[in-house]
Write a protein that holds these residues in place. Structure first.
Motif, short mmCIF file in Angstrom:
data_model
loop_
_atom_site.label_atom_id
_atom_site.label_comp_id
_atom_site.label_asym_id
_atom_site.label_seq_id
_atom_site.Cartn_x
_atom_site.Cartn_y
_atom_site.Cartn_z
N ARG A 114 5.11 19.89 15.74
CA ARG A 114 6.44 20.32 15.48
C ARG A 114 6.79 21.76 15.57
NH1 ARG A 114 8.95 15.86 12.79
NH2 ARG A 114 7.38 14.47 11.87
N VAL A 115 5.47 22.51 15.69
CA VAL A 115 5.63 23.82 15.52
C VAL A 115 4.99 24.58 16.73
CG1 VAL A 115 6.26 24.05 12.97
CG2 VAL A 115 3.85 24.21 13.90
N ASP A 116 4.54 23.66 17.66
CA ASP A 116 3.53 24.37 18.87
C ASP A 116 4.00 23.56 20.04
OD1 ASP A 116 1.50 24.46 20.64
OD2 ASP A 116 0.38 25.34 18.93
N ALA A 117 4.54 24.15 20.89
CA ALA A 117 5.17 23.51 22.29
C ALA A 117 4.10 23.11 23.01
CB ALA A 117 6.09 24.37 22.66
N ASP A 118 3.18 23.88 23.07
CA ASP A 118 1.72 23.42 24.00
C ASP A 118 1.21 22.03 23.40
OD1 ASP A 118 2.54 25.50 25.48
OD2 ASP A 118 0.91 26.76 24.71
N LEU A 119 1.08 22.04 22.08
CA LEU A 119 0.48 20.99 21.37
C LEU A 119 1.51 19.82 21.42
CD1 LEU A 119 -1.61 19.36 19.87
CD2 LEU A 119 -0.76 20.50 17.91
N GLU A 120 2.79 19.88 21.45
CA GLU A 120 3.74 18.77 21.57
C GLU A 120 3.60 18.05 22.89
OE1 GLU A 120 8.40 18.25 20.90
OE2 GLU A 120 7.88 20.05 21.58
N ALA A 121 3.25 18.95 23.83
CA ALA A 121 3.03 18.37 25.23
C ALA A 121 2.07 17.70 25.43
CB ALA A 121 3.20 19.63 26.42
N ARG A 122 0.90 18.29 24.74
CA ARG A 122 -0.15 17.34 24.82
C ARG A 122 -0.12 16.06 24.13
NH1 ARG A 122 -5.81 21.75 24.81
NH2 ARG A 122 -6.56 19.53 24.86
#
Length: 203
Positions: A114-122
């Motif tokens: 929710r607070v990390d766009a790169d992790l959201e994509a993964r």
């Protein structure tokens, strides 16, 4: 007697395990080098022996999640199965064996994303892989592509709901419900033998 360097530094897995516990209990903001060192009764320099920086630890944590949860789920979908019911029972092993699928870790990753766009994509990519793995299992057992895709979505979204809502149920209740989920997802009533074989794995 002076402690050995290995004892003073711990191990990479030790630091990862501690980071995992902090992540699932308190969220990613709690995962700090000093806090980990204090938790492990180690020095900060011990951390940097294994990780270049906190970002390197984050990468290792995400890789562990991908290897444990997504890859194990895919492997269970590809496990030998005589029909779709036994295939689904193979998959349902994930929801009952934390060594195959760690629900606490999955929830922590979803909260972190929710607070990390790169992790959201993964995470989105991982969900697509999981959905496709389940859909592929349905296709393998004779379901048309459209049916397989919808059923794959239904299976994974149901489990995401379980994880996100932190559903509280006893192991006995969950085991009793699994055959009904298999029937619901597949449209086929599993045989008593298939049910018994699944339950025997989880007694």
């Amino acid at each position: 007697m002076t402690s050995s360097p290995t004892r003073q530094r711990g191990s990479k897995e030790l630091w990862l395990d501690a980071a995992y516990e902090m992540l699932v209990s308190d969220g990613i903001d709690a995962v700090k080098v000093m806090a980990l060192a204090k938790k492990l009764n180690q020095s900060r320099t011990g951390f940097y022996w294994f990780f270049a920086d906190l970002n390197a630890l984050h990468i290792a944590m995400i890789q562990r999640w991908e290897n444990q949860n997504t890859q194990n789920l895919v492997d269970r979908c590809k496990a030998d199965a005589t029909n779709i019911c036994t295939g689904l029972f193979n998959l349902m092993d994930c929801w009952l064996d934390p060594s195959l699928f760690d629900a606490r870790l999955d929830l922590a990753i979803r909260n972190w994303a929710r607070v990390d766009a790169d992790l959201e994509a993964r995470l989105s990519a991982a969900d697509r892989v999981r959905i496709e793995a389940v859909a592929g299992m349905f296709r393998h057992h004779g379901f048309c592509d459209e049916q397989a895709q919808v059923r794959g979505l239904t299976v994974i979204y149901t489990q995401i709901g379980y994880i996100s809502m932190q559903v509280a149920e006893t192991r006995q209740d969950r085991l009793a419900r699994v055959p009904h989920y298999v029937e619901l997802f597949s449209g086929i009533n599993p045989s008593p033998h298939e049910v018994a074989r699944f339950l025997a794995r989880h007694v």
